[in-house]
Scaffold this active site. Structure first.
Site, PDB file in Angstrom:
ATOM      1  CB  CYS A   1      -1.268  -0.184   1.242  1.00 41.85           C
ATOM      2  SG  CYS A   1      -1.918   1.079   0.876  1.00 41.85           S
TER       3      CYS A   1
ATOM      4  CG  HIS B   1      -3.313  -3.687   3.005  1.00 45.23           C
ATOM      5  ND1 HIS B   1      -3.046  -3.052   3.318  1.00 45.23           N
ATOM      6  CD2 HIS B   1      -4.669  -2.800   2.150  1.00 45.23           C
ATOM      7  CE1 HIS B   1      -2.765  -1.883   3.847  1.00 45.23           C
ATOM      8  NE2 HIS B   1      -3.538  -1.607   2.834  1.00 45.23           N
TER       9      HIS B   1
ATOM     10  CD  GLU C   1      -1.308  -5.828   5.838  1.00 45.00           C
ATOM     11  OE1 GLU C   1      -1.103  -6.915   4.068  1.00 45.00           O
ATOM     12  OE2 GLU C   1      -1.484  -5.372   5.600  1.00 45.00           O
TER      13      GLU C   1
END
Ligand code: XMP
Length: 514
Positions: A86, A173, A175
Site C-alpha cells: 500500500c 494488503h 496480511e
C-alpha cells in the site's frame, strides 16, 4: 531476539493499521519479524542484517505530507529484497522515480485483481485473485526498470516489480484474511525471494529469555505482577525459571476482576507452582480513586498508576527488591502508540505507567504476540484453564462499566459477566471465541416485571472473533444462546431489565467499550 544470527525480516512501520499484523504473519510463517519505526537509521538496519524488508501502509499521503515519512534511498541499494505494501508501494514509486497520484476515488474492500503469475511474488496463484484494497493514493507511473505485475480495471498499477534488485510493491494488503491468497504472497516473498527458511519458533526464545532475565536481575530480588491472565502468568513462570525463589509474585486485587478470579489465581499459583505469592486486597482503595470518574482515559490512567503504587508499597516490604515483571505484550507496546500509529487507548500495562516508577521493569513478553505467549505457556506447563483463558483488560471491569464505577454497578456487572462465561462455556464456544463478556452502560430504560414498572440498567453482551485483537468481528451467536443469556441475566441479576447484543466490528468500533 533480533540479532544477526537469527534470520529476520523487518517491517518498517509508517503508522498503518495493519503494520503489526504484517510482522505477525511473517512470524506465523516461522521467520522472526520485528516492527521498526520509519526513522530507523540505515546503520541500525544493517546491524539487524534482515533477509528482507517490508514497508508498511500508512495513513499519510506521499503527496500531501511534508515528505517526512520516507526512508533512506540507500535501503534499496543494500541488496536486500523489499516488499512495499500500500503506502509502502507508493513510497517505492516516489523514491525511485515513479509517480503517485490521488485518482479522486478511494478504493476500499474486496477487489478482483488480475495478476501476473510469472512473478515470483505470485507463484502458484490464480490469474484473478480477490484482494483487500484500502487506499486513496495510487501509483500512476512506474519507476524506471519496474514492470506491472497486478492491475484492476480502476487501477492499472496495482502491483509492480524490479526483479533484478528484488523490489516488489502491491497496492493491496496480503496480511489481512480478506485477501485469501495473501499468506501465499507473503510465503513467496519470504521463501522464494528472500530465501528465508522457516526455523523460528516461539519456544526457541525460552532459553534466551531465561538467561537474559538471570543476567539482568543480577542475583537481586524480583517482584512479579500477577493478574492471573495468560500474559502475566507466563511471564511469572519464565521469571521463576530464571530466578527461582528470588521471585515473589504480587496479586493486586483491584476489585475490578471477574467473579471468583482472585481465589482461582491464589489456588493455581500457590498449589501448582509453589511460587511465593502475596495477595493484596486493594478494592476499596481503587474504588475511592475512581469515585466520580467517568472519562475512559482518566479511568485507565488512575488504575494504571494506582496499580504501580500498590506494587511499590509491597516492593518496599520485600527487602532489596528492585525489579518488577510485567506481562506486557508486543501488541500492548505498539497499540499504546508507537510514534507512528495514532493513540487509540492507553493500555494499562504501558500507557498508564507513571513517569516516576521506582522499580526497573522486566518484560519478557515484550516482543511476543498473544498466540505466541499461549504456545509458550503450554510449553512451560501452565494449565490450559489459564493458557486458553480469554483476554481480559488490565483495567478490568472498570472499562466495561460506562460512567462511574461504584460497588453496586460492579456487583451487577460481575453477576452478568459470570452468566455470560457460564453460558458461552456451556454452548462449547468459550475457546472458539476471542472474547465474550458483559458491558454495563450508563443508561436506564423502562421495563415491566410482574405487574411492576422497572427502571433499570441494560446489559450489553459483546462476543467477538479475532486473531489478534487488531481487528475483530462480532460473533453470530446462536439464538438459543442469546435467549438463555437474556433470560438468565434479566431473571438473576437484580437491577437489570434488558439485554442487548453488540453487533459492531473492529474497526470502526473497538472490542472494549472504553
Ligand atoms: P480494544 O478495546 O482496543 O481492545 O479493541 C483490544 C484488546 O486489548 C484488550 N485491552 C487491554 N488489555 N490492558 C490490557 O492488558 C488494557 O488496558 C487493555 N485495554 C484493552 C481488550 O480486552 C482486547 O482484547
Amino acid at each position: 531476539m533480533s540479532e544477526s544470527n537469527i534470520e529476520n525480516v523487518i517491517v518498517i512501520d509508517f503508522g498503518g493499521q495493519y503494520s503489526q499484523l504484517i510482522a505477525r504473519r511473517v512470524r506465523e510463517l516461522r521467520v522472526f519479524s520485528e516492527l521498526v519505526s520509519y526513522d530507523i537509521s540505515l546503520e541500525k538496519i544493517k546491524v539487524k542484517k534482515p533477509k528482507g524488508i517490508i514497508l508498511s501502509g500508512s495513513p499519510y499521503s506521499i503527496n500531501t505530507n511534508d515528505k517526512k515519512y520516507i526512508i533512506s534511498k540507500e535501503i534499496f541499494e543494500l541488496g536486500i529484497p523489499v516488499l512495499g505494501i500500500c503506502y509502502g508501494m507508493q513510497l517505492i514509486a516516489y523514491m525511485l522515480g515513479g509517480e503517485v497520484t490521488n485518482i479522486g476515488t478511494n478504493e476500499y474492500g474486496k477487489t478482483k485483481v488480475k495478476i501476473d503469475v510469472k512473478s515470483p511474488l505470485f507463484d502458484g496463484l490464480q490469474p484473478l485473485e480477490i484482494c483487500w484494497m484500502s487506499h486513496k493514493d495510487s501509483v500512476s507511473a512506474l519507476p524506471p526498470f519496474f514492470k506491472i505485475i497486478a492491475s484492476t480495471p480502476n487501477l492499472p498499477i496495482a502491483g509492480f516489480e524490479e526483479p533484478f534488485k528484488k523490489i516488489y510493491g502491491i497496492q493491496f494488503h496480503p496480511e489481512v484474511i480478506h485477501t485469501p491468497s495473501g499468506i501465499d504472497i507473503l510465503k513467496n516473498f519470504l521463501f522464494k525471494i528472500c530465501e528465508c527458511s522457516p526455523k523460528w519458533t516461539t519456544v526457541s526464545i525460552i532459553e534466551k529469555e531465561v538467561n537474559e532475565i538471570r543476567e539482568k536481575s543480577k542475583g537481586g530480588k524480583v517482584i512479579g505482577a500477577l493478574s492471573g491472565g495468560v500474559d502475566s502468568s507466563v511471564a511469572a513462570i519464565l521469571v521463576s525459571k530464571a530466578v527461582g525463589d528470588r521471585l515473589t509474585c504480587i496479586f493486586v486485587d483491584h476489585g475490578l476482576l471477574r467473579s471468583g478470579e482472585a481465589e482461582q489465581v491464589e489456588k493455581t499459583f500457590k498449589e501448582n507452582f509453589k511460587i511465593n505469592l502475596i495477595m493484596v486486597d486493594a478494592k476499596q482503595r481503587f474504588l475511592s480513586k475512581l469515585k466520580g470518574v467517568t472519562d475512559p482515559e482518566q479511568k485507565r490512567k488512575i488504575i494504571g498508576t494506582e496499580f504501580i503504587r500498590v506494587f511499590e508499597e509491597e516492593a518496599k516490604k520485600i527487602k532489596d527488591a528492585d525489579y518488577l515483571v510485567q506481562g506486557t505484550l508486543y501488541s500492548d507496546v505498539i497499540e499504546s502508540g508507537t510514534k507512528n500509529a495514532a493513540r487509540i487507548k492507553s493500555h494499562h500495562n504501558v500507557g498508564g505507567l507513571p513517569d516516576d516508577i521506582k522499580l526497573k521493569l522486566i518484560e519478557p513478553l515484550r516482543m511476543l504476540f498473544k498466540d505466541e505467549v499461549r504456545v509458550l505457556g503450554i510449553e512451560l506447563g501452565l494449565p490450559e484453564e489459564i493458557v486458553l483463558r480469554q483476554p481480559f483488560p488490565g483495567p478490568g471491569l472498570a472499562i466495561r462499566i460506562i460512567g462511574e464505577v461504584t460497588e453496586r454497578r460492579l456487583e451487577i456487572l460481575k453477576k452478568a459477566d459470570l452468566i455470560v462465561v457460564e453460558e458461552i462455556k456451556r454452548a462449547g464456544l468459550y475457546n472458539k471465541i476471542w472474547q465474550s463478556f458483559a458491558v454495563l452502560p450508563a443508561i436506564k430504560s423502562v421495563g415491566v416485571m410482574g405487574d411492576e414498572r422497572t427502571y433499570d440498567y441494560p446489559i450489553v453482551i459483546r462476543a467477538v472473533a479475532s486473531e489478534d485483537a487488531m481487528t475483530a468481528d462480532w460473533v453470530r451467536l446462536p439464538y438459543k444462546v442469546l435467549e438463555r443469556l437474556s433470560s438468565r441475566i434479566i431473571n438473576e441479576v437484580d437491577g437489570v431489565n434488558r439485554v442487548v447484543y453488540d453487533i459492531s466490528s473492529k474497526p470502526p468500533s473497538t472490542i472494549e467499550w472504553e
